[in-house]
Enzyme design. Structure first.
Site, PDB file in Angstrom:
ATOM      1  N   GLY A   1       9.096  -5.304  -8.255  1.00 27.57           N
ATOM      2  CA  GLY A   1       9.926  -4.119  -9.014  1.00 27.57           C
ATOM      3  C   GLY A   1      11.324  -4.526  -8.609  1.00 27.57           C
ATOM      4  O   GLY A   1      11.758  -5.121  -7.612  1.00 27.57           O
TER       5      GLY A   1
ATOM      6  N   HIS B   1       2.669   4.420  -5.119  1.00 29.53           N
ATOM      7  CA  HIS B   1       3.027   5.570  -5.879  1.00 29.53           C
ATOM      8  C   HIS B   1       3.178   4.965  -7.376  1.00 29.53           C
ATOM      9  O   HIS B   1       2.670   3.908  -7.668  1.00 29.53           O
ATOM     10  CB  HIS B   1       4.424   5.950  -5.150  1.00 29.53           C
ATOM     11  CG  HIS B   1       5.183   4.742  -5.052  1.00 29.53           C
ATOM     12  ND1 HIS B   1       5.848   3.944  -5.818  1.00 29.53           N
ATOM     13  CD2 HIS B   1       5.758   4.192  -3.826  1.00 29.53           C
ATOM     14  CE1 HIS B   1       6.370   3.025  -5.560  1.00 29.53           C
ATOM     15  NE2 HIS B   1       6.483   3.060  -4.087  1.00 29.53           N
TER      16      HIS B   1
ATOM     17  N   GLY C   1       0.873  -1.273  -0.011  1.00 29.31           N
ATOM     18  CA  GLY C   1       0.009   0.091  -0.070  1.00 29.31           C
ATOM     19  C   GLY C   1       0.840   1.335   0.013  1.00 29.31           C
ATOM     20  O   GLY C   1       1.845   1.307  -0.231  1.00 29.31           O
ATOM     21  N   ALA C   2       0.072   2.282   0.421  1.00 27.19           N
ATOM     22  CA  ALA C   2       0.852   3.878   0.418  1.00 27.19           C
ATOM     23  C   ALA C   2       1.440   3.951  -1.137  1.00 27.19           C
ATOM     24  O   ALA C   2       2.465   4.165  -1.586  1.00 27.19           O
ATOM     25  CB  ALA C   2       1.911   3.987   1.065  1.00 27.19           C
TER      26      ALA C   2
ATOM     27  N   LYS D   1      13.458  -2.652  -7.715  1.00 27.42           N
ATOM     28  CA  LYS D   1      13.996  -1.932  -6.483  1.00 27.42           C
ATOM     29  C   LYS D   1      14.414  -2.926  -5.286  1.00 27.42           C
ATOM     30  O   LYS D   1      15.292  -2.713  -4.772  1.00 27.42           O
ATOM     31  CB  LYS D   1      12.977  -0.863  -6.125  1.00 27.42           C
ATOM     32  CG  LYS D   1      13.578  -0.041  -4.915  1.00 27.42           C
ATOM     33  CD  LYS D   1      12.877   1.125  -4.674  1.00 27.42           C
ATOM     34  CE  LYS D   1      11.576   0.950  -3.601  1.00 27.42           C
ATOM     35  NZ  LYS D   1      12.099   0.709  -2.209  1.00 27.42           N
TER      36      LYS D   1
ATOM     37  N   SER E   1       9.357   5.349  -2.951  1.00 30.53           N
ATOM     38  CA  SER E   1       9.096   4.226  -1.943  1.00 30.53           C
ATOM     39  C   SER E   1       8.004   4.817  -1.068  1.00 30.53           C
ATOM     40  O   SER E   1       7.933   6.003  -0.822  1.00 30.53           O
ATOM     41  CB  SER E   1      10.530   4.362  -1.286  1.00 30.53           C
ATOM     42  OG  SER E   1      10.090   3.506   0.086  1.00 30.53           O
TER      43      SER E   1
ATOM     44  N   GLY F   1       5.459   3.869  -8.871  1.00 31.70           N
ATOM     45  CA  GLY F   1       6.255   2.552  -9.297  1.00 31.70           C
ATOM     46  C   GLY F   1       5.478   1.354  -8.906  1.00 31.70           C
ATOM     47  O   GLY F   1       5.414   0.445  -9.933  1.00 31.70           O
ATOM     48  N   HIS F   2       4.441   1.367  -7.888  1.00 30.69           N
ATOM     49  CA  HIS F   2       3.422   0.292  -7.857  1.00 30.69           C
ATOM     50  C   HIS F   2       2.540   0.357  -9.194  1.00 30.69           C
ATOM     51  O   HIS F   2       2.365  -0.428  -9.730  1.00 30.69           O
ATOM     52  CB  HIS F   2       2.480   0.713  -6.717  1.00 30.69           C
ATOM     53  CG  HIS F   2       3.266   0.331  -5.271  1.00 30.69           C
ATOM     54  ND1 HIS F   2       3.295   1.503  -4.573  1.00 30.69           N
ATOM     55  CD2 HIS F   2       3.916  -0.562  -4.778  1.00 30.69           C
ATOM     56  CE1 HIS F   2       3.820   1.185  -3.357  1.00 30.69           C
ATOM     57  NE2 HIS F   2       4.245  -0.031  -3.613  1.00 30.69           N
TER      58      HIS F   2
ATOM     59  N   ARG G   1       8.022   4.541   1.948  1.00 34.00           N
ATOM     60  CA  ARG G   1       8.801   5.153   2.905  1.00 34.00           C
ATOM     61  C   ARG G   1       9.220   6.449   2.682  1.00 34.00           C
ATOM     62  O   ARG G   1       9.647   7.338   3.748  1.00 34.00           O
ATOM     63  CB  ARG G   1       9.978   4.429   3.359  1.00 34.00           C
ATOM     64  CG  ARG G   1       9.662   3.011   3.914  1.00 34.00           C
ATOM     65  CD  ARG G   1      10.822   2.380   4.601  1.00 34.00           C
ATOM     66  NE  ARG G   1      10.544   1.296   5.194  1.00 34.00           N
ATOM     67  CZ  ARG G   1      10.447  -0.102   4.645  1.00 34.00           C
ATOM     68  NH1 ARG G   1      10.645  -0.311   3.258  1.00 34.00           N
ATOM     69  NH2 ARG G   1      10.223  -1.031   5.705  1.00 34.00           N
TER      70      ARG G   1
HETATM   71  P1  AMP Z   1       6.123  -2.648  -1.313  1.00 39.50           P
HETATM   72  O1  AMP Z   1       4.638  -2.002  -1.532  1.00 39.50           O
HETATM   73  O2  AMP Z   1       7.099  -1.453  -1.080  1.00 39.50           O
HETATM   74  O3  AMP Z   1       6.153  -3.846  -0.682  1.00 39.50           O
HETATM   75  O4  AMP Z   1       6.254  -2.665  -3.059  1.00 39.50           O
HETATM   76  C1  AMP Z   1       5.420  -3.513  -3.776  1.00 39.50           C
HETATM   77  C2  AMP Z   1       6.230  -3.951  -5.215  1.00 39.50           C
HETATM   78  O5  AMP Z   1       6.365  -2.554  -5.878  1.00 39.50           O
HETATM   79  C3  AMP Z   1       7.379  -4.439  -4.984  1.00 39.50           C
HETATM   80  O6  AMP Z   1       7.727  -5.502  -6.017  1.00 39.50           O
HETATM   81  C4  AMP Z   1       8.622  -3.300  -5.199  1.00 39.50           C
HETATM   82  O7  AMP Z   1       9.603  -3.748  -5.589  1.00 39.50           O
HETATM   83  C5  AMP Z   1       7.643  -2.518  -6.117  1.00 39.50           C
HETATM   84  N1  AMP Z   1       8.277  -1.198  -6.131  1.00 39.50           N
HETATM   85  C6  AMP Z   1       8.472  -0.440  -4.942  1.00 39.50           C
HETATM   86  N2  AMP Z   1       8.929   0.669  -5.375  1.00 39.50           N
HETATM   87  C7  AMP Z   1       9.086   0.372  -6.718  1.00 39.50           C
HETATM   88  C8  AMP Z   1       9.660   1.486  -7.610  1.00 39.50           C
HETATM   89  N3  AMP Z   1      10.452   2.860  -7.458  1.00 39.50           N
HETATM   90  N4  AMP Z   1       9.728   1.280  -8.890  1.00 39.50           N
HETATM   91  C9  AMP Z   1       9.099   0.105  -9.406  1.00 39.50           C
HETATM   92  N5  AMP Z   1       8.571  -1.022  -8.671  1.00 39.50           N
HETATM   93  C10 AMP Z   1       8.601  -0.673  -7.421  1.00 39.50           C
END
Ligand code: AMP
Length: 268
Positions: A134, A21, A18-19, A136, A172, A23-24, A174
């Protein structure tokens, strides 16, 4: 989901905490392009946090997330609560050998065990054809690839490029905890990764590049946790440059007590 599958529809899964952005949303976009049905899961998974404070401070923006998802063609949002996913205290233990001895595995004990548990549960519950992650979280992707092979999930895995803020900072959830000064400070992470890649490609030794990175961090407000140059195959540290070897330059650093990670890929 079984019903959809029976009807021959392909299912793409984007696991998130969640949260959301851009990237997601880039992962969702890829899923929408490649599948009949796209599922986004939102679950802040307690078992992958080695630091209770980090878990408690993890941003939650469910209303905004749901709005972003509906605007970006998400078909199904999977939003389980803790009790649905963890009915009992889980006793599962995954071991990934040397893959988890470095970087995130070394500095976040138990992290990949928690990741493997939640990803296995999501794969079983949603049964996607393809799952989107991702770059990342590169080490996480390598571990999920192994999990997918070893447990015969048979899911196609896609690793999507890192989306960045205009100043280069990797997006991110964060980042929401950073002040605007912190966002500026954090932009050095990507600058240092890029400069390190350039130094390696122009013949500098690995130890020279490591010293360069340590010095750059000493002169900044950010605190380096690790900088590693690892093989893309097994995430092991590369000690000697072998021409043609595919590697990743990976950093974890703290800015304003927020832990940030980033990486870039390079062929030596
Ligand atoms: P998270 O919510 O941080 O657990 O991320 C969920 C998915 O989004 C994971 O597969 C991450 O690698 C991907 N992700 C997070 N940040 C980015 C980003 N800046 N660009 C692309 N994918 C991302």
């Amino acid at each position: 989901m079984r019903e959809k599958r029976r009807l021959g529809r392909s299912i793409g899964l984007v696991p998130t905490m969640g949260a959301l952005h851009d990237g997601h949303l880039s992962l969702l976009k890829a899923s929408v392009e490649e599948n009949d049905i796209s599922v986004v899961s939102i679950f802040v998974n307690p078992t992958q946090f080695n630091n209770q404070e980090d878990f408690e401070k993890y941003p939650l923006h469910i209303e905004e997330d749901l709005e972003k998802l509906s605007k970006n063609k998400c078909d199904v949002v999977f939003l389980p609560d803790q009790g649905e996913i963890y009915r009992d205290k889980t006793r599962l233990k995954f071991h990934f050998g040397s893959l988890e001895k470095v970087m995130e595995g070394k500095f976040r004990p138990g992290h990949f065990n928690g990741v493997a548990i939640i990803v296995s549960k999501l794969f079983n519950i949603i049964q996607p054809d393809t799952a989107y992650f991702g770059q990342k979280d590169l080490q996480q992707f390598t571990i999920i690839k192994l999990l997918n092979e070893q447990l015969d999930f048979g899911i196609k895995l896609r690793c999507m490029p890192i989306m960045r803020e205009p100043n280069g900072l990797a997006m991110s959830s964060r980042n929401l905890r950073l002040s605007s000064a912190g966002i500026e400070t954090a932009s050095i992470i990507y600058k240092i990764i890029n400069k390190s890649a350039e130094l390696l490609l122009t013949g500098n030794s690995i130890s020279n590049v490591k010293s360069f990175v340590e010095n750059e961090f000493k002169n900044s407000e950010a605190r380096l946790e690790y900088f590693e140059i690892v093989s893309l195959i097994d995430m092991k540290s590369i000690r000697k440059i072998k021409s043609g070897e595919e590697c990743a330059l990976c950093i974890a650093a703290y800015v304003e007590d927020v832990r940030l990670i980033d990486n870039t890929l390079l062929t030596l």
